[in-house]
Write a protein that holds these residues in place. Structure first.
Motif, PDB file in Angstrom:
ATOM      1  N   THR A 411     -13.377  68.445  42.399  1.00  0.00           N
ATOM      2  CA  THR A 411     -14.515  67.576  41.688  1.00  0.00           C
ATOM      3  C   THR A 411     -14.170  67.359  40.400  1.00  0.00           C
ATOM      4  O   THR A 411     -13.209  67.904  39.808  1.00  0.00           O
ATOM      5  CB  THR A 411     -15.623  68.775  41.591  1.00  0.00           C
ATOM      6  N   ALA A 416     -19.306  66.090  37.156  1.00  0.00           N
ATOM      7  CA  ALA A 416     -20.307  67.256  37.582  1.00  0.00           C
ATOM      8  C   ALA A 416     -21.219  67.459  36.035  1.00  0.00           C
ATOM      9  O   ALA A 416     -22.428  68.447  36.238  1.00  0.00           O
ATOM     10  CB  ALA A 416     -19.521  68.324  37.911  1.00  0.00           C
ATOM     11  N   ALA A 422     -24.192  63.973  38.874  1.00  0.00           N
ATOM     12  CA  ALA A 422     -23.989  65.392  39.544  1.00  0.00           C
ATOM     13  C   ALA A 422     -24.723  65.537  40.612  1.00  0.00           C
ATOM     14  O   ALA A 422     -24.549  66.577  41.414  1.00  0.00           O
ATOM     15  CB  ALA A 422     -24.514  66.414  38.497  1.00  0.00           C
ATOM     16  N   GLN A 423     -25.676  64.744  41.002  1.00  0.00           N
ATOM     17  CA  GLN A 423     -26.388  64.977  42.257  1.00  0.00           C
ATOM     18  C   GLN A 423     -25.660  64.500  43.478  1.00  0.00           C
ATOM     19  O   GLN A 423     -24.995  63.423  43.305  1.00  0.00           O
ATOM     20  CB  GLN A 423     -27.724  64.140  42.328  1.00  0.00           C
ATOM     21  N   MET A 424     -25.658  65.122  44.518  1.00  0.00           N
ATOM     22  CA  MET A 424     -24.818  64.842  45.792  1.00  0.00           C
ATOM     23  C   MET A 424     -25.356  63.510  46.196  1.00  0.00           C
ATOM     24  O   MET A 424     -26.407  63.182  46.287  1.00  0.00           O
ATOM     25  CB  MET A 424     -25.101  65.839  46.954  1.00  0.00           C
TER      26      MET A 424
ATOM     27  N   GLY B  91     -22.605  73.618  37.801  1.00  0.00           N
ATOM     28  CA  GLY B  91     -21.393  73.361  38.392  1.00  0.00           C
ATOM     29  C   GLY B  91     -20.122  72.745  37.423  1.00  0.00           C
ATOM     30  O   GLY B  91     -19.072  73.281  37.547  1.00  0.00           O
ATOM     31  N   LEU B 129     -28.757  70.093  45.251  1.00  0.00           N
ATOM     32  CA  LEU B 129     -27.864  68.833  45.125  1.00  0.00           C
ATOM     33  C   LEU B 129     -26.337  69.269  44.608  1.00  0.00           C
ATOM     34  O   LEU B 129     -25.671  68.265  44.702  1.00  0.00           O
ATOM     35  CB  LEU B 129     -28.625  67.653  44.369  1.00  0.00           C
ATOM     36  N   GLN B 130     -26.168  70.207  44.165  1.00  0.00           N
ATOM     37  CA  GLN B 130     -24.937  70.414  43.444  1.00  0.00           C
ATOM     38  C   GLN B 130     -24.099  71.398  44.483  1.00  0.00           C
ATOM     39  O   GLN B 130     -23.334  71.869  44.063  1.00  0.00           O
ATOM     40  CB  GLN B 130     -25.143  71.222  42.046  1.00  0.00           C
ATOM     41  N   TYR B 131     -24.644  71.584  45.633  1.00  0.00           N
ATOM     42  CA  TYR B 131     -23.867  72.545  46.436  1.00  0.00           C
ATOM     43  C   TYR B 131     -22.180  72.199  46.860  1.00  0.00           C
ATOM     44  O   TYR B 131     -21.607  73.190  46.515  1.00  0.00           O
ATOM     45  CB  TYR B 131     -24.511  72.131  48.008  1.00  0.00           C
ATOM     46  N   MET B 132     -21.868  70.843  46.755  1.00  0.00           N
ATOM     47  CA  MET B 132     -20.694  70.485  46.892  1.00  0.00           C
ATOM     48  C   MET B 132     -19.598  71.118  45.741  1.00  0.00           C
ATOM     49  O   MET B 132     -18.671  71.377  45.721  1.00  0.00           O
ATOM     50  CB  MET B 132     -20.384  69.133  47.203  1.00  0.00           C
ATOM     51  N   THR B 133     -20.271  70.661  44.605  1.00  0.00           N
ATOM     52  CA  THR B 133     -19.612  71.263  43.152  1.00  0.00           C
ATOM     53  C   THR B 133     -19.312  72.729  43.197  1.00  0.00           C
ATOM     54  O   THR B 133     -18.242  73.138  42.807  1.00  0.00           O
ATOM     55  CB  THR B 133     -20.349  70.773  41.901  1.00  0.00           C
TER      56      THR B 133
END
Lengths: 427, 265
Positions: A411, A416, A422-424, B91, B129-133
């Motif tokens: 990442t 981030a 930062a939002q997916m 994150g 929404l920051q799960y991946m990070t």
């Protein structure tokens, strides 16, 4: 490789390379930092080449590793012997493989005395494979290897695997000959029909039949230069390969045990989830079957297991935990390569590691040109450092952070740390 | 209240530095707009430190840098009236921390072995929404042998619990914020190597169930797409993430009923 393309030359046919001109000494007459720099730049180039965007990757892999155990593996060109060197590297490989592909399965075969033997069945348990590899060290290498027999045996194991998984065979071949009972072209054809990809790593010299097998099944064939190169080649196989042709996608039913945490508030927990029970993974071994309240219960049939991921013996459901799947997610959202720029005065620190960008007046590179006897010495000549910028967030990072982000972190810290990026992206 | 929290954090940082001369400290702060290195300060301006006579210089430096940095961070937040709402950028802060650890390890690699750890002090809830990070950070920390501890005030965070479990760190939910310094010093000051000899709060059993991508509900048994590994709670014909169509395993149903009806009529 060189065979198909007649215009590409072998190394001895190409022109004379003056490799000494590429190396320059720095201030103290040391080559170390320069060498490290060259290595880092080569790594970046390779990483940039690999990053081809969103391709479909085979995440659930069923891989058979075939180890050549014939007489030629006792040669000592890799220390201590070829066989022991390969086994040691395979232990590292198994560890990294399950780290990166937690829901995949691995099996080990050996070939010697014109036959092939199965050492471990296709399983997802890391420890069993590593133990088996350690026991293999005592194996005596003798006889001739048989490529066809080992490929046929691996194929029998892989044929019954579901269609959505990526079926692969990795052969570590040290001999220059093979002793086969039948026509290997038929084997190659059935490998192709079953969508099995065969990759071969040669330990001696390039063998034409290996080249053909790898090419026809869509795998890779490489011959090693030295033991570091062998480690690199083996670890390249850890990455999930791009899907060859069409792979049938389907929804796989999986269980996620480990819900309903134990509540430590003094009330007795009457649910069967935490009652002491024998775990099914050790129930057949006499020594290590432990009874205890810890463990994971299969949501479908309730059997207890100590570790995940595992396939439930009772009902056949694959049990995983969410982090296992999350390990493979970074392949789906790869980061775009950073743009190389010359350092600008305004950015003094690397965003990721807070390292001060040193203006290289202290690192003047002395370029000595023997013919003209000119040398540039201690000119306050600002050799501008290369820094790397992310396209999305425009933050600057140094070379080390770039490699770290690309290889390990997956990442971008800048993206981030920015509320917009930062939002997916999905959902 | 905030002042007391900052005081406790600075005191904790100084306590860590006091334990051994080779101990190192870095402090990163984050809010919903940005992340910032409080110590070591990236400003480059040397401020004058008011240290009391007899006080170790580094303590005064930490104190001054942290307060100055926090002041700037809060002021930036108030003046910037952007409408983009976001959760706290934890994150990103953790990613920067790991890069910093990696760089310090590289610089010291020949002389010294670092035993790095990260302490997260937070009061915000999970950001889905920051799960991946978060997951990338946890796996990187596990690979680099970095222990992630977590001190939660106010709410619980499932993601951070998972992270502490994956890396082997300590997760603690503080019942009262007034005793923050006491909890920090008792639970988080000892290094991971000596934690086995101390009686610490028992590890919480982490909920490792996955959330389905369609409703974000936790599922026990789910359907996983073999291409992109996204999780669904119900069997469906197409994956919404990667748009692959799934092959149905059932044979096609032959429409026999309509033929019978035609004959009768």
């Amino acid at each position: 490789m060189a065979d198909e393309d007649e215009t590409k030359e072998y190394r001895w046919e190409s022109g004379y390379e003056k490799t000494w001109e590429a190396i320059k000494e720095d201030d103290d007459g040391l080559l170390e930092s320069n060498v490290a720099d060259l290595v880092a730049r080569a790594k970046r180039k390779r990483a940039a080449l690999k990053d081809t965007g969103a391709i479909q990757l085979g995440m659930m892999r069923h891989l058979f590793v075939v180890v050549d155990a014939s007489a030629c593996m006792f040669l000592q060109d890799l220390k201590p012997t070829r066989f022991l060197c390969v086994l040691k590297l395979l232990e590292v490989f198994v560890h990294e493989f399950f780290d990166l592909n937690p829901i995949s399965q691995l099996g080990i075969l050996t070939t010697k005395m014109k036959r092939s033997e199965q050492i471990t069945v296709l399983a997802g348990n890391q420890k069993k494979h590593i133990e088996a590899l350690q026991q293999l060290k005592d194996l005596s290498c003798e006889g001739e290897p048989s490529l066809q027999n080992s490929l046929e045996r691996a194929m029998n194991g892989l044929k019954n695997m579901p269609a959505y998984s990526s079926r692969e065979i990795l052969v570590l071949f040290g001999s220059l000959t093979t002793c086969d009972p039948g026509d290997i072209q038929k084997t190659i054809k059935s490998l192709k029909d079953n969508n099995i990809r065969v990759s071969i790593i040669g330990l001696a010299a390039e063998v034409r039949i290996c080249q053909e097998i790898a090419k026809k099944t869509g795998g890779t064939y490489n011959v090693l230069i030295d033991d570091h190169h062998l480690k690199e080649l083996i670890l390249n196989q850890v990455q999930p390969p791009a899907v060859a042709g069409s792979m049938e996608a389907s929804l796989v039913k999986m269980g996620f045990p480990g819900g309903s945490p134990i509540v430590n508030d003094g009330t007795s927990d009457s649910s069967a989830d935490h009652a002491p029970a024998y775990c099914l993974c050790h129930i057949e071994s006499e020594t290590s079957s432990l009874m205890g309240p810890n463990g994971y219960n299969c949501p479908q049939c309730g059997s207890r297991y100590c570790e995940l991921p595992v396939e439930c013996k009772q009902c056949g459901l694959t049990l995983v935990s969410a982090p296992h799947l999350a390990r493979s997610y970074h392949h789906l959202f790869p980061i775009k390569p950073f743009i190389e720029r010359a350092q600008v005065r305004e950015t003094t620190h690397c965003f990721a590691c807070a390292k001060l960008f040193v203006e290289a007046e202290t690192n003047v590179i002395i370029i000595v040109n023997f013919r003209l006897c000119l040398f540039y010495h201690s000119l306050p000549f600002l050799f501008l450092l290369k820094v790397y910028e992310c396209e999305n967030c425009n933050q600057i990072v140094c070379l080390d952070c770039d490699l770290f982000i690309r290889e390990t972190l997956h990442t971008c810290p800048g993206c981030a740390s920015d509320p917009v990026t930062a939002q997916m992206k999905t959902n | 209240m905030m002042n007391r929290i900052f005081d406790s954090l600075i005191a904790f940082g100084n306590a860590h530095l006091m334990q051994a001369s080779h101990n190192k400290l870095a402090i990163i702060a984050c809010n919903s707009k940005s992340t910032k290195f409080l110590y070591p300060s990236m400003d480059g301006t040397s401020r004058s430190y008011h240290n009391r006579p007899g006080q170790y210089d580094m303590f005064a430096k930490v104190d001054s840098d942290v307060r100055h940095g926090l002041g700037e961070l809060i002021l930036n937040d108030m003046t910037d009236n952007d409408s983009t709402k976001s959760d706290s950028l934890l994150g990103g802060a953790m990613a920067r921390a790991l890069s910093y650890i990696h760089r310090v390890q590289r610089e010291l690699s020949l002389s010294h072995q670092l035993k790095p750890r990260v302490l997260v002090v937070s009061g915000s809830c999970d950001s889905a929404l920051q799960y991946m990070t978060f997951m990338n950070v946890f796996f990187t920390a596990q690979k680099e042998n970095v222990v992630i501890d977590c001190c939660m005030m106010d709410t619980d965070s499932g993601l951070l619990q998972q992270g502490c479990d994956i890396t082997g760190g300590q997760y603690l939910h503080i019942p009262s914020v007034a005793g923050l310094l006491e909890y920090l010093l008792w639970v988080f000051l000892p290094s991971p190597s000596c934690r086995s000899k101390i009686v610490l709060p028992p590890p919480t059993k982490v909920d490792y169930r996955a959330a389905c991508f369609c409703h974000h509900k936790l599922v026990d048994i789910g359907w996983v797409c073999s291409v992109c590994l996204s999780i669904f709670c119900k069997f469906s014909i197409m994956c919404t993430t990667c748009n692959t169509e799934f092959k149905l395993n059932r044979p096609a149903i032959v429409p026999a009923k309509s033929k019978k009806r035609a004959r009768i009529e």
